[in-house]
Scaffold this motif. Sequence first.
Motif, PDB file in Angstrom:
ATOM      1  N   ASP A   1       9.239  -2.311  -8.853  1.00  0.00           N
ATOM      2  CA  ASP A   1       9.130  -2.281  -7.391  1.00  0.00           C
ATOM      3  C   ASP A   1      10.479  -2.559  -6.742  1.00  0.00           C
ATOM      4  O   ASP A   1      10.838  -1.917  -5.755  1.00  0.00           O
TER       5      ASP A   1
ATOM      6  N   ALA B   1      -1.610  -3.397   5.808  1.00  0.00           N
ATOM      7  CA  ALA B   1      -1.309  -2.208   5.012  1.00  0.00           C
ATOM      8  C   ALA B   1       0.139  -1.751   5.177  1.00  0.00           C
ATOM      9  O   ALA B   1       0.731  -1.232   4.237  1.00  0.00           O
ATOM     10  N   TRP B   2       0.734  -1.949   6.357  1.00  0.00           N
ATOM     11  CA  TRP B   2       2.045  -1.369   6.619  1.00  0.00           C
ATOM     12  C   TRP B   2       3.127  -2.368   6.999  1.00  0.00           C
ATOM     13  O   TRP B   2       4.284  -1.998   7.129  1.00  0.00           O
TER      14      TRP B   2
ATOM     15  N   ARG C   1       2.633   1.882   1.630  1.00  0.00           N
ATOM     16  CA  ARG C   1       1.500   0.995   1.912  1.00  0.00           C
ATOM     17  C   ARG C   1       1.621  -0.262   1.044  1.00  0.00           C
ATOM     18  O   ARG C   1       1.928  -0.186  -0.143  1.00  0.00           O
TER      19      ARG C   1
ATOM     20  N   THR D   1      -0.077  -2.422  -0.900  1.00  0.00           N
ATOM     21  CA  THR D   1      -1.347  -2.493  -1.622  1.00  0.00           C
ATOM     22  C   THR D   1      -1.524  -3.897  -2.215  1.00  0.00           C
ATOM     23  O   THR D   1      -0.542  -4.650  -2.348  1.00  0.00           O
ATOM     24  N   PRO D   2      -2.734  -4.254  -2.614  1.00  0.00           N
ATOM     25  CA  PRO D   2      -2.922  -5.546  -3.292  1.00  0.00           C
ATOM     26  C   PRO D   2      -2.040  -5.680  -4.536  1.00  0.00           C
ATOM     27  O   PRO D   2      -1.518  -6.752  -4.816  1.00  0.00           O
ATOM     28  N   ASP D   3      -1.822  -4.584  -5.252  1.00  0.00           N
ATOM     29  CA  ASP D   3      -0.973  -4.596  -6.436  1.00  0.00           C
ATOM     30  C   ASP D   3       0.475  -4.938  -6.077  1.00  0.00           C
ATOM     31  O   ASP D   3       1.137  -5.689  -6.793  1.00  0.00           O
TER      32      ASP D   3
END
Length: 145
Positions: free
Chosen positions: A63, A99-100, A134, A136-138
């Motif tokens: 990431d 989300a953003w 986004r 995300t939870p990940d």
Amino acid sequence: MKQAGAEPSGGPGGRSQYRSHRHAITVSADAIDELGHVNNAVYLQWVQQAITAYWRAVARKEDVDRLRWIVASHEIFYRKPAYHRDSLIATVQIMKHTAWRAWFSTHIGRDGETVAEVHSTLCCLDASSGQLVRITPDLAQPFCL
């Protein structure tokens, strides 16, 4: 500047769901303005550095390699002046995310006193395409306790 490390934040009854990160700052001579204290614009550089260090310390390597954070806004509350050679600690933490967007809080302190508090809103981008990503939870999971 050196990185002091990511650690769980909060305490009994007031525990946050996100990790905090401590980032050490030593005030250099070029940070000082004509009034003899740290120039206001320098605080924004420190916050950006502290948030980047937090991201690199906590996020997964893949990431960190593919994503970047951009600022939507900063709000700074100056409490005390900082001076040349001061040793400061910037403690950064995500306060919430959607989300953003992610809302970061950065506390800049010296010897138990608050020098400045900064509230920042950032968005995540794909480094290659420049497109919003986004949260995300990940993606958020490494920041959570």
